[in-house]
Design an enzyme around this catalytic site. Sequence first.
Site, PDB file in Angstrom:
ATOM      1  CG  HIS A  85     -33.539 -51.660  -9.785  1.00  0.00           C
ATOM      2  ND1 HIS A  85     -34.497 -52.635  -9.731  1.00  0.00           N
ATOM      3  CD2 HIS A  85     -34.206 -50.494  -9.701  1.00  0.00           C
ATOM      4  CE1 HIS A  85     -35.698 -52.085  -9.615  1.00  0.00           C
ATOM      5  NE2 HIS A  85     -35.547 -50.774  -9.603  1.00  0.00           N
ATOM      6  CE1 TYR A  95     -36.818 -55.481  -6.193  1.00  0.00           C
ATOM      7  CE2 TYR A  95     -34.579 -55.500  -5.339  1.00  0.00           C
ATOM      8  CZ  TYR A  95     -35.458 -55.323  -6.387  1.00  0.00           C
ATOM      9  OH  TYR A  95     -35.005 -54.956  -7.620  1.00  0.00           O
ATOM     10  CD  GLU A 137     -32.308 -55.567  -9.265  1.00  0.00           C
ATOM     11  OE1 GLU A 137     -32.202 -55.508  -8.024  1.00  0.00           O
ATOM     12  OE2 GLU A 137     -33.278 -55.093  -9.886  1.00  0.00           O
ATOM     13  CE1 TYR A 203     -25.229 -36.384 -17.138  1.00  0.00           C
ATOM     14  CE2 TYR A 203     -24.450 -37.206 -15.010  1.00  0.00           C
ATOM     15  CZ  TYR A 203     -25.167 -36.279 -15.760  1.00  0.00           C
ATOM     16  OH  TYR A 203     -25.823 -35.246 -15.130  1.00  0.00           O
ATOM     17  N   GLY A 270     -29.590 -33.715 -30.119  1.00  0.00           N
ATOM     18  CA  GLY A 270     -28.973 -33.031 -28.974  1.00  0.00           C
ATOM     19  C   GLY A 270     -27.946 -33.890 -28.264  1.00  0.00           C
ATOM     20  CB  VAL A 271     -27.011 -34.168 -24.662  1.00  0.00           C
ATOM     21  CG1 VAL A 271     -28.222 -34.706 -23.918  1.00  0.00           C
ATOM     22  CG2 VAL A 271     -25.721 -34.598 -23.976  1.00  0.00           C
ATOM     23  N   PRO A 275     -24.199 -41.901 -26.662  1.00  0.00           N
ATOM     24  CG  PRO A 275     -26.338 -42.845 -26.411  1.00  0.00           C
ATOM     25  CD  PRO A 275     -25.565 -41.582 -26.188  1.00  0.00           C
ATOM     26  CG  PHE A 389     -36.274 -41.143 -23.046  1.00  0.00           C
ATOM     27  CD1 PHE A 389     -36.104 -39.976 -23.780  1.00  0.00           C
ATOM     28  CD2 PHE A 389     -37.019 -41.091 -21.874  1.00  0.00           C
ATOM     29  CE1 PHE A 389     -36.665 -38.784 -23.358  1.00  0.00           C
ATOM     30  CE2 PHE A 389     -37.585 -39.900 -21.448  1.00  0.00           C
ATOM     31  CZ  PHE A 389     -37.406 -38.749 -22.186  1.00  0.00           C
ATOM     32  CG  PHE A 390     -30.252 -39.241 -22.265  1.00  0.00           C
ATOM     33  CD1 PHE A 390     -29.906 -40.559 -22.484  1.00  0.00           C
ATOM     34  CD2 PHE A 390     -29.405 -38.253 -22.763  1.00  0.00           C
ATOM     35  CE1 PHE A 390     -28.766 -40.905 -23.193  1.00  0.00           C
ATOM     36  CE2 PHE A 390     -28.252 -38.581 -23.462  1.00  0.00           C
ATOM     37  CZ  PHE A 390     -27.936 -39.909 -23.688  1.00  0.00           C
ATOM     38  N   PRO A 392     -37.061 -41.065 -17.476  1.00  0.00           N
ATOM     39  CG  PRO A 392     -38.390 -40.330 -15.723  1.00  0.00           C
ATOM     40  CD  PRO A 392     -37.577 -39.831 -16.874  1.00  0.00           C
TER      41      PRO A 392
HETATM   42  C1  LIG Z   1     -29.422 -43.999 -19.472  1.00  0.00           C
HETATM   43  C2  LIG Z   1     -29.196 -42.530 -19.395  1.00  0.00           C
HETATM   44  C3  LIG Z   1     -28.099 -41.955 -20.024  1.00  0.00           C
HETATM   45  C4  LIG Z   1     -27.885 -40.576 -19.975  1.00  0.00           C
HETATM   46  N1  LIG Z   1     -26.807 -40.048 -20.631  1.00  0.00           N
HETATM   47  C5  LIG Z   1     -26.613 -38.696 -20.594  1.00  0.00           C
HETATM   48  C6  LIG Z   1     -25.500 -38.116 -21.285  1.00  0.00           C
HETATM   49  O1  LIG Z   1     -24.702 -38.805 -21.930  1.00  0.00           O
HETATM   50  N2  LIG Z   1     -25.341 -36.767 -21.215  1.00  0.00           N
HETATM   51  C7  LIG Z   1     -26.225 -35.959 -20.516  1.00  0.00           C
HETATM   52  O2  LIG Z   1     -26.025 -34.739 -20.470  1.00  0.00           O
HETATM   53  N3  LIG Z   1     -27.293 -36.500 -19.869  1.00  0.00           N
HETATM   54  C8  LIG Z   1     -27.489 -37.837 -19.873  1.00  0.00           C
HETATM   55  N4  LIG Z   1     -28.559 -38.381 -19.191  1.00  0.00           N
HETATM   56  C9  LIG Z   1     -29.425 -37.477 -18.384  1.00  0.00           C
HETATM   57  C10 LIG Z   1     -28.798 -37.283 -16.997  1.00  0.00           C
HETATM   58  O3  LIG Z   1     -28.833 -38.499 -16.281  1.00  0.00           O
HETATM   59  C11 LIG Z   1     -29.561 -36.251 -16.149  1.00  0.00           C
HETATM   60  O4  LIG Z   1     -30.916 -36.562 -16.152  1.00  0.00           O
HETATM   61  C12 LIG Z   1     -29.341 -34.834 -16.647  1.00  0.00           C
HETATM   62  O5  LIG Z   1     -27.965 -34.494 -16.599  1.00  0.00           O
HETATM   63  C13 LIG Z   1     -30.148 -33.840 -15.772  1.00  0.00           C
HETATM   64  O6  LIG Z   1     -29.740 -33.997 -14.441  1.00  0.00           O
HETATM   65  P1  LIG Z   1     -29.647 -32.740 -13.476  1.00  0.00           P
HETATM   66  O7  LIG Z   1     -29.332 -33.251 -12.113  1.00  0.00           O
HETATM   67  O8  LIG Z   1     -28.781 -31.695 -14.035  1.00  0.00           O
HETATM   68  O9  LIG Z   1     -31.106 -32.191 -13.519  1.00  0.00           O
HETATM   69  P2  LIG Z   1     -32.258 -32.498 -12.481  1.00  0.00           P
HETATM   70  O10 LIG Z   1     -32.017 -31.770 -11.215  1.00  0.00           O
HETATM   71  O11 LIG Z   1     -32.442 -33.971 -12.428  1.00  0.00           O
HETATM   72  O12 LIG Z   1     -33.464 -31.824 -13.226  1.00  0.00           O
HETATM   73  C14 LIG Z   1     -33.891 -32.320 -14.497  1.00  0.00           C
HETATM   74  C15 LIG Z   1     -34.847 -31.312 -15.096  1.00  0.00           C
HETATM   75  O13 LIG Z   1     -35.949 -31.151 -14.247  1.00  0.00           O
HETATM   76  C16 LIG Z   1     -36.168 -29.775 -13.944  1.00  0.00           C
HETATM   77  N5  LIG Z   1     -36.554 -29.671 -12.515  1.00  0.00           N
HETATM   78  C17 LIG Z   1     -35.764 -29.837 -11.443  1.00  0.00           C
HETATM   79  N6  LIG Z   1     -36.459 -29.673 -10.304  1.00  0.00           N
HETATM   80  C18 LIG Z   1     -37.732 -29.411 -10.673  1.00  0.00           C
HETATM   81  C19 LIG Z   1     -38.938 -29.160  -9.973  1.00  0.00           C
HETATM   82  N7  LIG Z   1     -38.973 -29.092  -8.652  1.00  0.00           N
HETATM   83  N8  LIG Z   1     -40.063 -28.935 -10.701  1.00  0.00           N
HETATM   84  C20 LIG Z   1     -40.064 -28.957 -12.039  1.00  0.00           C
HETATM   85  N9  LIG Z   1     -38.936 -29.174 -12.768  1.00  0.00           N
HETATM   86  C21 LIG Z   1     -37.797 -29.425 -12.098  1.00  0.00           C
HETATM   87  C22 LIG Z   1     -34.862 -29.059 -14.228  1.00  0.00           C
HETATM   88  O14 LIG Z   1     -35.099 -27.768 -14.740  1.00  0.00           O
HETATM   89  C23 LIG Z   1     -34.196 -29.927 -15.279  1.00  0.00           C
HETATM   90  O15 LIG Z   1     -34.526 -29.467 -16.561  1.00  0.00           O
HETATM   91  C24 LIG Z   1     -28.786 -39.754 -19.240  1.00  0.00           C
HETATM   92  C25 LIG Z   1     -29.889 -40.333 -18.581  1.00  0.00           C
HETATM   93  C26 LIG Z   1     -30.101 -41.687 -18.660  1.00  0.00           C
HETATM   94  C27 LIG Z   1     -31.298 -42.282 -17.954  1.00  0.00           C
HETATM   95  C1  HEM Z   2     -40.384 -55.453  -7.753  1.00  0.00           C
HETATM   96  C2  HEM Z   2     -40.047 -54.256  -7.341  1.00  0.00           C
HETATM   97  C3  HEM Z   2     -39.638 -53.126  -8.242  1.00  0.00           C
HETATM   98  C4  HEM Z   2     -40.081 -52.791  -9.496  1.00  0.00           C
HETATM   99  C5  HEM Z   2     -41.114 -53.519 -10.342  1.00  0.00           C
HETATM  100  C6  HEM Z   2     -39.368 -51.588  -9.901  1.00  0.00           C
HETATM  101  C7  HEM Z   2     -39.539 -50.929 -11.109  1.00  0.00           C
HETATM  102  C8  HEM Z   2     -38.857 -49.809 -11.509  1.00  0.00           C
HETATM  103  C9  HEM Z   2     -39.036 -49.128 -12.779  1.00  0.00           C
HETATM  104  C10 HEM Z   2     -40.007 -49.537 -13.867  1.00  0.00           C
HETATM  105  C11 HEM Z   2     -38.181 -48.097 -12.813  1.00  0.00           C
HETATM  106  C12 HEM Z   2     -37.980 -47.084 -13.955  1.00  0.00           C
HETATM  107  C13 HEM Z   2     -36.836 -47.524 -14.835  1.00  0.00           C
HETATM  108  C14 HEM Z   2     -36.525 -46.530 -15.950  1.00  0.00           C
HETATM  109  O1  HEM Z   2     -37.152 -45.500 -16.049  1.00  0.00           O
HETATM  110  O2  HEM Z   2     -35.626 -46.811 -16.722  1.00  0.00           O
HETATM  111  C15 HEM Z   2     -37.449 -48.107 -11.575  1.00  0.00           C
HETATM  112  C16 HEM Z   2     -36.484 -47.190 -11.242  1.00  0.00           C
HETATM  113  C17 HEM Z   2     -35.956 -47.081  -9.980  1.00  0.00           C
HETATM  114  N1  HEM Z   2     -36.112 -47.978  -8.956  1.00  0.00           N
HETATM  115 FE1  HEM Z   2     -37.219 -49.642  -8.961  1.00  0.00          FE
HETATM  116  N2  HEM Z   2     -38.513 -51.229  -8.905  1.00  0.00           N
HETATM  117  C18 HEM Z   2     -38.648 -52.127  -7.878  1.00  0.00           C
HETATM  118  C19 HEM Z   2     -37.956 -52.121  -6.699  1.00  0.00           C
HETATM  119  C20 HEM Z   2     -37.104 -51.130  -6.294  1.00  0.00           C
HETATM  120  C21 HEM Z   2     -36.447 -51.083  -5.013  1.00  0.00           C
HETATM  121  C22 HEM Z   2     -36.553 -52.157  -3.943  1.00  0.00           C
HETATM  122  C23 HEM Z   2     -35.728 -49.923  -4.983  1.00  0.00           C
HETATM  123  C24 HEM Z   2     -34.851 -49.390  -3.863  1.00  0.00           C
HETATM  124  C25 HEM Z   2     -35.316 -48.827  -2.834  1.00  0.00           C
HETATM  125  C26 HEM Z   2     -35.916 -49.252  -6.259  1.00  0.00           C
HETATM  126  C27 HEM Z   2     -35.336 -48.071  -6.629  1.00  0.00           C
HETATM  127  C28 HEM Z   2     -35.446 -47.490  -7.870  1.00  0.00           C
HETATM  128  C29 HEM Z   2     -34.807 -46.226  -8.225  1.00  0.00           C
HETATM  129  C30 HEM Z   2     -33.952 -45.366  -7.304  1.00  0.00           C
HETATM  130  C31 HEM Z   2     -35.121 -45.983  -9.552  1.00  0.00           C
HETATM  131  C32 HEM Z   2     -34.718 -44.764 -10.394  1.00  0.00           C
HETATM  132  C33 HEM Z   2     -35.769 -43.748 -10.102  1.00  0.00           C
HETATM  133  C34 HEM Z   2     -35.335 -42.334 -10.235  1.00  0.00           C
HETATM  134  O3  HEM Z   2     -34.137 -42.085 -10.140  1.00  0.00           O
HETATM  135  O4  HEM Z   2     -36.213 -41.507 -10.362  1.00  0.00           O
HETATM  136  N3  HEM Z   2     -36.749 -50.021  -7.018  1.00  0.00           N
HETATM  137  N4  HEM Z   2     -37.877 -49.167 -10.799  1.00  0.00           N
END
Ligand SMILES: Cc1cc2nc3c(=O)[nH]c(=O)nc-3n(C[C@H](O)[C@H](O)[C@H](O)COP(=O)(O)OP(=O)(O)OC[C@H]3O[C@@H](n4cnc5c(N)ncnc54)[C@H](O)[C@@H]3O)c2cc1C
Ligand code: HEM
Length: 403
Positions: A85, A95, A137, A203, A270-271, A275, A389-390, A392
């Site tokens: 967050h 919130y 936070e 990233y 892979g990628v 870390p 894990f990269f 959700p």
């Molecule tokens: C903590 C953390 C660390 C990370 N570190 C790295 C890192 O070091 N290096 C790295 O390369 N990545 C890393 N990632 C992953 C990175 O954040 C992105 O998720 C990754 O680069 C993909 O993003 P994107 O915008 O290119 O793809 P996105 O647009 O987010 O799409 C992701 C996947 O979903 C598919 N997709 C998109 N739209 C749709 C749809 N409508 N229906 C079905 N499938 C769909 C795409 O084909 C793609 O394979 C990390 C993620 C996390 C959470």
């Molecule tokens: C008590 C309230 C909330 C809880 C319990 C909660 C819980 C979570 C959890 C479990 C995740 C997934 C984390 C992960 O996969 O690593 C997440 C991601 C996220 N949360 Fe929250 N959240 C809360 C409030 C909010 C609020 C207020 C916002 C802002 C509008 C927000 C925005 C997001 C976003 C943007 C993500 C990443 C999702 C994505 O990029 O797909 N959350 N939250």
Amino acid sequence: MLQQRTIEVIKSTVPVLQVHGEAITSRFYEMLFQKHPELLNIFNHANQKKGRQQAALANAVYAAAANIDKLESIIPVVKGIAHKHRSLGVKPEHYPVVGENLLLAIKDVLGDAATDEIIKAWAEAYGVIADVFIGIERTMYENAGWEDFKPFVVTRKVIESSVITSFYLEPQDKMPLPKYKPGQYVSVKMDIEGQENTHIRQYSLSDAPGKRSYRISVKKESGRDTLDGMVSVYLHDSVKEGDILHLSAPAGDFYLNTDSEKHVVLMSGGVGLTPLVSMLKTVASEQPEREITFIHAAINGQTHALKNEVLEIAEASDHITTHFVYESPLDGDHGYSKTGYIDQAWLKDILPLKDDAEYYFCGPIPFMKAIYTALQELNVPKENIHFEFFGPASDLEKERIKS
Ligand SMILES: Cc1cc2nc3c(=O)[nH]c(=O)nc-3n(C[C@H](O)[C@H](O)[C@H](O)COP(=O)(O)OP(=O)(O)OC[C@H]3O[C@@H](n4cnc5c(N)ncnc54)[C@H](O)[C@@H]3O)c2cc1C
Ligand code: HEM
């Protein structure tokens, strides 16, 4: 403090909400984005479309509610979410907006079954849970290296393999960079031409901390059968040296404990190596006597990134052992110890398996599942197992890797 009756109502209704989880979360996001389209700048659209992230937020609220009388027990989980967050820019004012729409969605889906007493109890419980997140936070915002998103110049763009490219990033204001913990990530906020919203992705920082620039190493997510990844493809194809990227300060609770002297095993697929390479480089420079086993799995030599960098570090030390595993090596590939996948029997052969070794790993889901299961079967204590894990966290929960 919540009244006993409120706690009873919450606890008795959690299972009902869980049963209707999908319907409630779909309705919740529909209403949230209709009334607050600006939030589309924060949420990941691909996760939304694939339904991956849909349930995570609401499920976490239910899980917290189930522990409403002992919220301290979920603080470690809250911290992990709060890191994300904070790095995305979720603020206290968001919130109530989330709470209001979650309650409306519950009411909509449950209809008359959602009595006034139930809705009132959930409103109170949500307030308590939100306060826990906001409090944690707040501290993270106070301790962050800088506020919100800051401009960085791409000073170098280096191809590391057929699919991975590194970006070296220096702050435009030339201020010294705050140190991060090896394993942490940054969020990059992209304004992509032709796109209505900004897109934020995480990233991991792939170099050791303490340099003039940060380095991220990005895999291009594109393939014949999949839609192109929005941000990674743009970074690979359109971002050039000299361009500006906007980064929030380093975050994340997956980092190496450098206070420990224990043997450390770093495993990646892979990628997912980014870390782990940061951790390897940090230990090699700051704890040169510490034993390291570095294991990396790649498809073949062409997709294997940062190989020479890792080998140079290993060759300069008597305390680092490396193993590379190639799924399907190409003619001419060399320097790998195993073909196929990492399995329990092979790990048993090569790992130190000392009671006090620490294990860190990161990679795609099948890799995570295989390593986690193998370590459990090899009786590695849970407290010595650390992973990232990269995607959700909910994807890992489905695979029973995370509870
Ligand atoms: C903590 C953390 C660390 C990370 N570190 C790295 C890192 O070091 N290096 C790295 O390369 N990545 C890393 N990632 C992953 C990175 O954040 C992105 O998720 C990754 O680069 C993909 O993003 P994107 O915008 O290119 O793809 P996105 O647009 O987010 O799409 C992701 C996947 O979903 C598919 N997709 C998109 N739209 C749709 C749809 N409508 N229906 C079905 N499938 C769909 C795409 O084909 C793609 O394979 C990390 C993620 C996390 C959470
Ligand atoms: C008590 C309230 C909330 C809880 C319990 C909660 C819980 C979570 C959890 C479990 C995740 C997934 C984390 C992960 O996969 O690593 C997440 C991601 C996220 N949360 Fe929250 N959240 C809360 C409030 C909010 C609020 C207020 C916002 C802002 C509008 C927000 C925005 C997001 C976003 C943007 C993500 C990443 C999702 C994505 O990029 O797909 N959350 N939250």
